[in-house]
Write an enzyme that holds these catalytic residues in place. Structure first.
Site, PDB file in Angstrom:
ATOM      1  CG  ASP A 229      -2.176   0.982   0.921  1.00 20.03           C
ATOM      2  OD1 ASP A 229      -1.935   1.802  -0.027  1.00 20.03           O
ATOM      3  OD2 ASP A 229      -3.286   0.947   1.834  1.00 20.03           O
ATOM      4  CD1 TRP A 230       0.482   5.716  -3.632  1.00 20.24           C
ATOM      5  CD2 TRP A 230       0.086   3.475  -3.668  1.00 20.24           C
ATOM      6  NE1 TRP A 230       0.484   5.156  -4.876  1.00 20.24           N
ATOM      7  CE2 TRP A 230       0.092   3.667  -4.905  1.00 20.24           C
ATOM      8  CE3 TRP A 230      -0.150   2.268  -3.465  1.00 20.24           C
ATOM      9  CZ2 TRP A 230      -0.099   2.927  -6.014  1.00 20.24           C
ATOM     10  CZ3 TRP A 230      -0.424   1.233  -4.516  1.00 20.24           C
ATOM     11  CH2 TRP A 230      -0.135   1.665  -5.680  1.00 20.24           C
TER      12      TRP A 230
END
Ligand code: NOJ
Length: 755
Positions: A229-230
């Site tokens: 995930d970012w």
């Protein structure tokens, strides 16, 4: 493309570089070798493709796109075919926009009504979430575009999501939090998986070898690449070793250098870096070799499709006196700003720049519909004038329809709700309108359960969830009977927040979120406790009626290696055409492990004309009966009788049958003198061994003649009582009280018991 050959030509620096993004949305190019970059984009219910400034929180603009119903809504359709169609449409849009992967679906479990991102998630039930996600992935990927099932795993809260550790026992993880991912991986093979921000039992998902390699790849057979995930990466080197292939977005080269240094220092095997690159490139080329940018993207056609889908998702929660459907000849008051500007999606990275939106008011043009704003969404208030206008409109109309729900600020990625209430101004408005007109309907726009203090005062409630940009059209079709509602709740609506099983522990202490309710999430808890709820899991009314009958099982008894076919007949006994959602639940009637009363193991949606009936068949395999056994770290079926229930909701199950399932797997035996008597006696293979010695044992426990027991003593201690007293004793206790059992006897017994 021979990606192995390609990777073998890359320098270590190039390889380490490929393991993180080029920018917010692109994988890196390696120009020297002709490897181009590819773009990924948020979803999941449409495209959030950012042209200019990238961000992962939905702050900056993205291209105009089509916002389909969010997962909260689509799960209510109980229609995997619909999800597949939606996936195909999104896949086509991706091809048109040159996107290699769409970031979704999101399948985290709706553990608490408070999770800010609940609208992006399907259900409190892992089986339902798994079926929906699998279908959507198959749809997107049929267009040769990848998906990224997310957020793997146990990301059921936004509170401290980047640091919090979701702590649970293995069984809870396996039975509740993994199955949606597992089913999708096994059946649909998503091109990518996105690991979550949080830690799991202390270890970040992004560097968790058990999660990313042992379970995901070795057990479930995942073949694609794992992306973070970012900003989810903490220790990049540990991540590579654990199986995190791609870091997103990028660390400005810092982490790439760390990978290089670790390899040079002999701390990270270069083969692992090669492997990550091969996995990434395999997907990059899978897209590139099948790219079809000439694919048309007909947004208007997709808008129409989104309207059909939104209608398919709406759940008719209440319909007293058959108030709905409304008559098009009647004068109807639409009240509430959401009638004009519906809330149809949530905030954050899934936020789509909808190319057009249809509110219910606009969709009702041509009908005898009046409008009063009722409240201001922006100000979160209903002025006296707003209320007065609404009351006047309600009084004049045959029926009043209040459009209500949660404003944007209530539900978003990044933070959780703190309560389950709707805005006070809206509750006040509903009360006032219901007072003015007994024929009041409430249409709800929300991504997760809300409390409904006014439920007894309104006649009908239609749950529209966050139904996408065409939700207004869909609402009008359902309200006026052009579409017969057929959605069912993918989650329980508790009476109040405090009833929810996670309430005591949500959202944890500091960085620890203990999932202490264990497997008892949603209806698994409410049913076990036999609690009243506002609306149960699976509930959904229709303008017609359905009758369920003829529950048939293919066998009375099966082994856990065999399947059971269950068939049910459903008949439309009303006067409208409609769709029934037949739900099938399985429960272990008596079990050693503590289990839910029932669990959803099958469902089917079927369209029926008035008077028409259809037989629907379900196939149950071992998993439908199994629980996760923490001793053997595997699924296990305990031999015994299971209940099979079928009907229209988890609390409306008119059909019931039983099947005996026999386990073919033996649990390991390691009896010692500390083993408990009743456990040994419950084991059909061990009990006879003990029984051989029973005479000797009973010498002490049963006051028989030869032992000199008196009549009175005999009456005082029956054999039953004896057994009852003995049952919790360790074998050593049983033996020590029995002077007939020698130490040698005991040793011999143990040998036989464990043989
Ligand atoms: C963070 C979100 O958790 C995830 O779902 C999303 O795909 C990425 N940001 C990219 O925007």
């Amino acid at each position: 493309m021979d990606v192995k050959a390609l990777v073998s030509q890359m320098t270590l620096e190039e390889k380490a570089g490929l393991c993180s993004g080029d920018d917010f949305w692109h994988t890196k190019a390696v120009e020297r070798l002709g490897i181009p970059r590819t773009m990924v984009s948020d979803g999941p219910h449409g495209l959030r493709k950012q042209d200019e400034e990238g961000d992962h929180l939905g702050i900056n603009d993205s291209i105009k796109a089509v916002c389909y119903p969010t997962a909260s809504a689509t799960a209510a359709s109980f229609d995997p075919e619909m999800l597949r169609t939606m996936g195909e449409a999104i896949g086509d849009s991706c091809q048109h926009e040159k996107l290699s992967v769409v970031l979704g679906p999101a399948v985290n479990i709706k553990r608490s009504p408070l999770c800010g991102r609940n609208f992006e998630y399907f259900s409190e039930d892992p089986y339902l979430a798994g079926r929906m996600a699998t279908a959507m992935i198959q749809g997107v990927q049929s267009r040769n575009v990848g998906t990224s099932i997310k957020h793997f795993a146990m990301n059921s809260q936004e509170h401290r999501r980047m640091s919090s550790s979701s702590d649970a026992d293995e069984r809870t993880i396996r039975e509740i939090y993994f199955p949606a991912f597992e089913m999708a991986v096994r059946e649909a093979q998503p091109w990518t998986v996105m690991c979550s921000y949080n830690r799991i039992n202390g270890v970040y998902a992004s560097e968790n070898p058990w999660l990313l390699t042992e379970v995901l790849r070795k057990e479930w057979g995942f073949e694609g690449y794992v992306m973070s995930d970012w900003g989810a990466v903490s220790d990049r080197v540990a991540g590579v070793a654990a199986g995190l292939d791609l870091e997103m977005p990028a660390s400005g080269g810092v982490n790439d250098r760390k990978i290089v240094e670790a390899v040079r220092a002999g701390k990270l095997d270069e083969k692992l870096v090669d492997q990550a690159c091969e996995r990434i490139l395999a997907i990059v080329y899978r897209y590139l070799e099948n790219a079809k940018p000439e694919t048309p993207w007909d947004k208007d056609a997709q808008h129409a499709q989104a309207a059909d889908m939104a209608a398919e998702c709406m759940v008719l929660l209440k319909n007293e006196d058959a108030l709905l459907p409304l008559d098009k000849e009647d004068e109807i008051a639409f009240i509430g700003e959401f009638a004009e500007k519906p809330r149809f999606q949530g905030g954050g990275s899934s936020h789509i720049n909808a190319f057009k939106t249809t509110g219910a008011l606009e969709a009702a043009k041509g009908l005898k519909v009046t409008y009063a704003r009722g409240y201001s969404v922006e100000k979160d208030e209903a002025s006296d004038m707003d209320i007065a206008e609404a009351v006047t409109a309600a009084k004049k109309a045959k029926t009043a329809v209040v459009f209500a729900g949660l404003p944007d600020s209530y539900e978003s990625e990044g933070y959780d709700r703190t309560h389950m209430r709707m805005p006070a101004c809206q509750n006040k408005l509903i009360e006032a309108v219901a007072e003015a007109n007994p024929n009041t309907v409430v249409v709800l726009h929300n991504g997760a359960p809300v409390e409904m203090p006014w439920i007894g005062k309104v006649k009908a409630v239609l749950e529209a969830y966050l139904g996408g940009q065409a939700v207004g059209e869909a609402a009008v079709r359902v309200l006026f009977g052009d579409v017969n509602p057929c959605g069912h709740l993918p989650e329980t609506f508790p009476l109040k927040l405090e009833d929810n099983p996670s309430y005591l522990f949500y959202s944890g202490e500091g960085n620890t979120a203990e999932y202490r309710e264990g497997i008892f999430v949603g209806y698994r808890y409410y049913d076990k406790k036999n609690m009243d709820v506002l609306f149960p899991f699976g509930h959904g009314l229709s303008y017609t009626t359905f009758e369920y009958s003829g529950l048939k099982l293919s066998a009375e008894k099966i082994r856990d290696t065999e399947t059971l076919t269950v068939s049910v007949t459903v008949k439309n006994t009303g006067s409208h055409a409609g769709k029934a959602v037949i739900q099938l639940y399985v429960g272990d009637r008596e079990s050693t492990p503590i289990r839910p009363v029932r669990e959803l193991k099958g469902f089917a949606k079927t369209a029926l004309q008035p008077g028409e009936s259809r037989e629907v068949a379900f196939i149950l395999d071992k998993r439908a009966f199994a629980y996760w056994n923490q001793e053997i770290h595997d699924w296990h079926v305990e031999t015994g009788v299971f209940t099979i229930e079928a009907g229209a909701s988890s609390r409306d199950l008119p059909l019931r049958a039983e099947v005996t399932v026999e386990s073919t797997a033996e649990l390991p035996r390691h009896y010692t003198l500390d083993s408990i008597f009743m456990d040994v006696m419950a084991d059909p293979k061990a009990a006879p061994v003990i029984r051989d010695y029973m005479k000797k044992i009973m010498k002490t426990f049963a006051p028989e003649e030869e032992q000199g027991g008196t009549e009175a003593a005999k009456e005082a201690i029956t054999e039953e009582m004896n057994m009852a007293m003995m049952q919790y004793m360790p074998l050593r206790g049983v033996f020590s009280f029995s002077d007939g059992v020698s130490a040698e006897d005991a040793e011999e017994m143990l040998k036989k018991l464990n043989n």
